[in-house]
Design a protein around this motif. Sequence first.
Motif, PDB file in Angstrom:
ATOM      1  N   TYR A 139      -4.551  13.370   2.171  1.00 61.06           N
ATOM      2  CA  TYR A 139      -3.896  12.085   2.012  1.00 61.06           C
ATOM      3  C   TYR A 139      -4.638  11.303   0.937  1.00 61.06           C
ATOM      4  O   TYR A 139      -5.865  11.320   0.896  1.00 61.06           O
ATOM      5  CB  TYR A 139      -3.944  11.276   3.319  1.00 61.06           C
ATOM      6  N   VAL A 140      -3.888  10.622   0.099  1.00 65.67           N
ATOM      7  CA  VAL A 140      -4.460   9.768  -0.928  1.00 65.67           C
ATOM      8  C   VAL A 140      -3.849   8.395  -0.762  1.00 65.67           C
ATOM      9  O   VAL A 140      -2.627   8.251  -0.811  1.00 65.67           O
ATOM     10  CB  VAL A 140      -4.166  10.320  -2.343  1.00 65.67           C
ATOM     11  N   ASP A 141      -4.672   7.402  -0.528  1.00 63.24           N
ATOM     12  CA  ASP A 141      -4.202   6.041  -0.320  1.00 63.24           C
ATOM     13  C   ASP A 141      -4.379   5.208  -1.575  1.00 63.24           C
ATOM     14  O   ASP A 141      -5.434   5.244  -2.204  1.00 63.24           O
ATOM     15  CB  ASP A 141      -4.955   5.386   0.849  1.00 63.24           C
ATOM     16  N   PHE A 142      -3.328   4.463  -1.929  1.00 64.37           N
ATOM     17  CA  PHE A 142      -3.358   3.563  -3.073  1.00 64.37           C
ATOM     18  C   PHE A 142      -3.280   2.127  -2.560  1.00 64.37           C
ATOM     19  O   PHE A 142      -2.345   1.767  -1.851  1.00 64.37           O
ATOM     20  CB  PHE A 142      -2.158   3.831  -3.994  1.00 64.37           C
ATOM     21  N   THR A 143      -4.276   1.343  -2.905  1.00 58.44           N
ATOM     22  CA  THR A 143      -4.284  -0.072  -2.570  1.00 58.44           C
ATOM     23  C   THR A 143      -4.682  -0.841  -3.825  1.00 58.44           C
ATOM     24  O   THR A 143      -5.444  -0.336  -4.642  1.00 58.44           O
ATOM     25  CB  THR A 143      -5.261  -0.395  -1.429  1.00 58.44           C
ATOM     26  N   LYS A 150       0.852  -1.186   0.000  1.00 53.54           N
ATOM     27  CA  LYS A 150       0.000   0.000   0.000  1.00 53.54           C
ATOM     28  C   LYS A 150       0.892   1.240   0.000  1.00 53.54           C
ATOM     29  O   LYS A 150       2.030   1.204   0.455  1.00 53.54           O
ATOM     30  CB  LYS A 150      -0.899   0.004   1.225  1.00 53.54           C
ATOM     31  N   MET A 151       0.366   2.350  -0.515  1.00 52.85           N
ATOM     32  CA  MET A 151       1.122   3.596  -0.550  1.00 52.85           C
ATOM     33  C   MET A 151       0.206   4.748  -0.153  1.00 52.85           C
ATOM     34  O   MET A 151      -0.960   4.772  -0.548  1.00 52.85           O
ATOM     35  CB  MET A 151       1.664   3.850  -1.956  1.00 52.85           C
ATOM     36  N   ARG A 152       0.725   5.667   0.617  1.00 55.41           N
ATOM     37  CA  ARG A 152      -0.006   6.880   0.969  1.00 55.41           C
ATOM     38  C   ARG A 152       0.770   8.071   0.446  1.00 55.41           C
ATOM     39  O   ARG A 152       1.962   8.202   0.679  1.00 55.41           O
ATOM     40  CB  ARG A 152      -0.201   7.000   2.479  1.00 55.41           C
ATOM     41  N   LYS A 204       0.726  12.434   0.026  1.00 53.65           N
ATOM     42  CA  LYS A 204       0.151  13.656   0.588  1.00 53.65           C
ATOM     43  C   LYS A 204       0.179  14.699  -0.523  1.00 53.65           C
ATOM     44  O   LYS A 204       1.246  15.057  -1.028  1.00 53.65           O
ATOM     45  CB  LYS A 204       0.935  14.120   1.807  1.00 53.65           C
ATOM     46  N   TYR A 261       7.014  13.302   3.323  1.00 50.75           N
ATOM     47  CA  TYR A 261       6.337  12.930   2.089  1.00 50.75           C
ATOM     48  C   TYR A 261       7.103  13.426   0.872  1.00 50.75           C
ATOM     49  O   TYR A 261       7.252  12.699  -0.122  1.00 50.75           O
ATOM     50  CB  TYR A 261       4.893  13.453   2.077  1.00 50.75           C
TER      51      TYR A 261
END
Length: 79
Positions: free
Chosen positions: A72-76, A3-5, A7, A43
């Motif tokens: 914040y934008v989360d990539f899963t 996973k990646m977060r 900003k 970040y």
Amino acid sequence: MPKMRAKLQLNSITKYTGSEQLNFNAVAASRYPEDGSDEDNTYAKFSPSAKVEIMVANPELIGKFTVGEKYYVDFTPAE
């Protein structure tokens, strides 16, 4: 894939009839505290450059974002 977060900071909003385009860039600053205590510094170190454009047509979201705010934008992975 891990996973990646990210900003991101909202730089501009282009308004259209019934929608708006949100334009984001990675957080960055011309200077950070020497001790590295600013979270944006962390970040920016690992994601120094990013551009994201999102067209929003959901009436519940139009007008809810503010230029200059950070998100914040989360990539899963999508299964």
